[in-house]
Design an enzyme around this catalytic site. Structure first.
Site, PDB file in Angstrom:
ATOM      1  N   ASN A  70      35.311  40.442  67.778  1.00 60.05           N
ATOM      2  CA  ASN A  70      34.680  41.601  68.409  1.00 60.05           C
ATOM      3  C   ASN A  70      35.796  42.593  68.703  1.00 60.05           C
ATOM      4  O   ASN A  70      36.569  42.397  69.637  1.00 60.05           O
ATOM      5  CB  ASN A  70      33.964  41.168  69.699  1.00 60.05           C
ATOM      6  CG  ASN A  70      33.416  42.362  70.480  1.00 60.05           C
ATOM      7  OD1 ASN A  70      33.450  43.490  69.996  1.00 60.05           O
ATOM      8  ND2 ASN A  70      32.923  42.103  71.683  1.00 60.05           N
TER       9      ASN A  70
ATOM     10  N   GLY B 225      38.978  38.873  78.456  1.00 60.74           N
ATOM     11  CA  GLY B 225      40.094  39.812  78.566  1.00 60.74           C
ATOM     12  C   GLY B 225      41.063  39.501  79.695  1.00 60.74           C
ATOM     13  O   GLY B 225      41.910  40.318  80.032  1.00 60.74           O
TER      14      GLY B 225
ATOM     15  N   GLU C 149      29.919  33.433  76.964  1.00 60.15           N
ATOM     16  CA  GLU C 149      31.124  34.166  77.345  1.00 60.15           C
ATOM     17  C   GLU C 149      31.162  34.313  78.860  1.00 60.15           C
ATOM     18  O   GLU C 149      30.556  35.250  79.417  1.00 60.15           O
ATOM     19  CB  GLU C 149      31.114  35.566  76.712  1.00 60.15           C
ATOM     20  CG  GLU C 149      31.143  35.560  75.198  1.00 60.15           C
ATOM     21  CD  GLU C 149      31.797  36.818  74.637  1.00 60.15           C
ATOM     22  OE1 GLU C 149      32.632  36.672  73.738  1.00 60.15           O
ATOM     23  OE2 GLU C 149      31.521  37.931  75.121  1.00 60.15           O
TER      24      GLU C 149
HETATM   25  P1  13P Z   1      38.708  38.383  74.794  1.00 61.46           P
HETATM   26  O1  13P Z   1      38.867  37.399  73.654  1.00 61.46           O
HETATM   27  O2  13P Z   1      39.590  39.572  74.695  1.00 61.46           O
HETATM   28  O3  13P Z   1      38.757  37.695  76.117  1.00 61.46           O
HETATM   29  O4  13P Z   1      37.218  38.964  74.654  1.00 61.46           O
HETATM   30  C1  13P Z   1      36.173  38.097  74.503  1.00 61.46           C
HETATM   31  C2  13P Z   1      34.939  38.861  74.200  1.00 61.46           C
HETATM   32  O5  13P Z   1      34.421  39.579  75.035  1.00 61.46           O
HETATM   33  C3  13P Z   1      34.394  38.754  72.846  1.00 61.46           C
HETATM   34  O6  13P Z   1      33.133  39.328  72.759  1.00 61.46           O
END
Ligand code: 13P
Length: 247
Positions: free
Chosen positions: A9, A171, A165
């Site tokens: 993503n 993030g 998630e």
């Molecule tokens: P990160 O891998 O940057 O934590 O993001 C995860 C995410 O939101 C994928 O949709």
């Protein structure tokens, strides 16, 4: 055996030059992976990415989809338009869209429904916030989010992909542990099993700070069928390492 899915993503990142570099780097190293691979790009770059990925093993996805078919919906992109650019997947109900764009469970369910009826596989995101986890509400929240999609989609539910998630892991560099993720995936699998006899076919992805170092242990869990990757999907070598871990 069910193939895993590793989906990037890209969120609101990229440029014509950066996308080309990233995709060329991925194509140079991806070979013939045993898993399915996709990149969910900003829609404005679909034409570019479609051209670069044409005929390759990497499929194309978007980060959102309209719940409407066509017409007076300023700023929206019709699913049929996405199909013209070879889009296979649409992320639906990402926590950033729930949080910043006010997407409710019902809107997310309607988007999943529209994607399915347009021949696009929705990657339906569910996940609890840190406050919800600390209040012991993780199960309740993810089950409520998934229930709306199950309710709206009936027997088609076996065609979706689900991504767990946890919002606190996105993030932040603070991934859920493999055990924490597996625990929630098992809950989601049981919920899907109650809804369809084909629940074992449904891919359940984990997302939230998945990276080259922790991918193998997360992907080794019995109910984790892939990953939805943000930051690490922007670095060709890291994304390739995750793909290689999805055996
Ligand atoms: P990160 O891998 O940057 O934590 O993001 C995860 C995410 O939101 C994928 O949709």
């Amino acid at each position: 055996m069910k193939k895993k899915l590793i989906a990037g993503n890209w969120k609101m990142n990229g440029s014509l030059a950066a996308n080309e570099l990233l995709i060329k780097g991925l194509l140079a190293g991806v070979g013939q992976p045993v898993c399915n691979v996709a990149v969910c790009v900003p829609s404005v770059y679909l034409a570019q990415c479609h051209a670069l990925l044409e005929g390759s093993v990497i499929e194309l996805g978007v980060q959102d989809i309209s719940s409407h078919e066509s017409g007076a919906f300023t700023g929206e992109i019709a699913p049929a338009m996405l199909k013209e650019f070879g889009v296979h997947y649409a992320i639906v109900g990402h926590s950033e869209r729930r949080q910043y764009h006010g997407e409710t469970d019902e809107v997310v369910a309607a988007k999943a429904q529209r994607a399915l009826s347009s021949g696009i596989t929705p990657i339906v995101c569910v996940g609890e916030t840190l406050a919800e986890r600390e209040a012991g509400k993780t199960e309740e929240v993810v089950k409520r989010q998934l229930a709306a999609v199950i309710h709206a989609n009936g027997h088609c539910i076996s065609e979706i992909v689900v991504a767990y998630e946890p919002v606190w892991a996105i993030g932040t560099g603070l991934s859920a542990t493999a055990e924490q993720a597996q625990q929630v995936h098992a809950v989601l699998r049981a919920q899907l099993k109650a809804a369809t006899p084909s629940a074992d076919r449904i891919k359940l992805l984990y997302g939230g700070s998945m990276n080259a170092a922790n991918a193998a242990s997360l992907l080794g869990q019995p109910d984790i069928d892939g990953g939805l990757i943000g930051g690490a999907a922007l670095k060709a070598q890291d994304f390739l390492t995750i793909i290689a871990a999805a055996v």
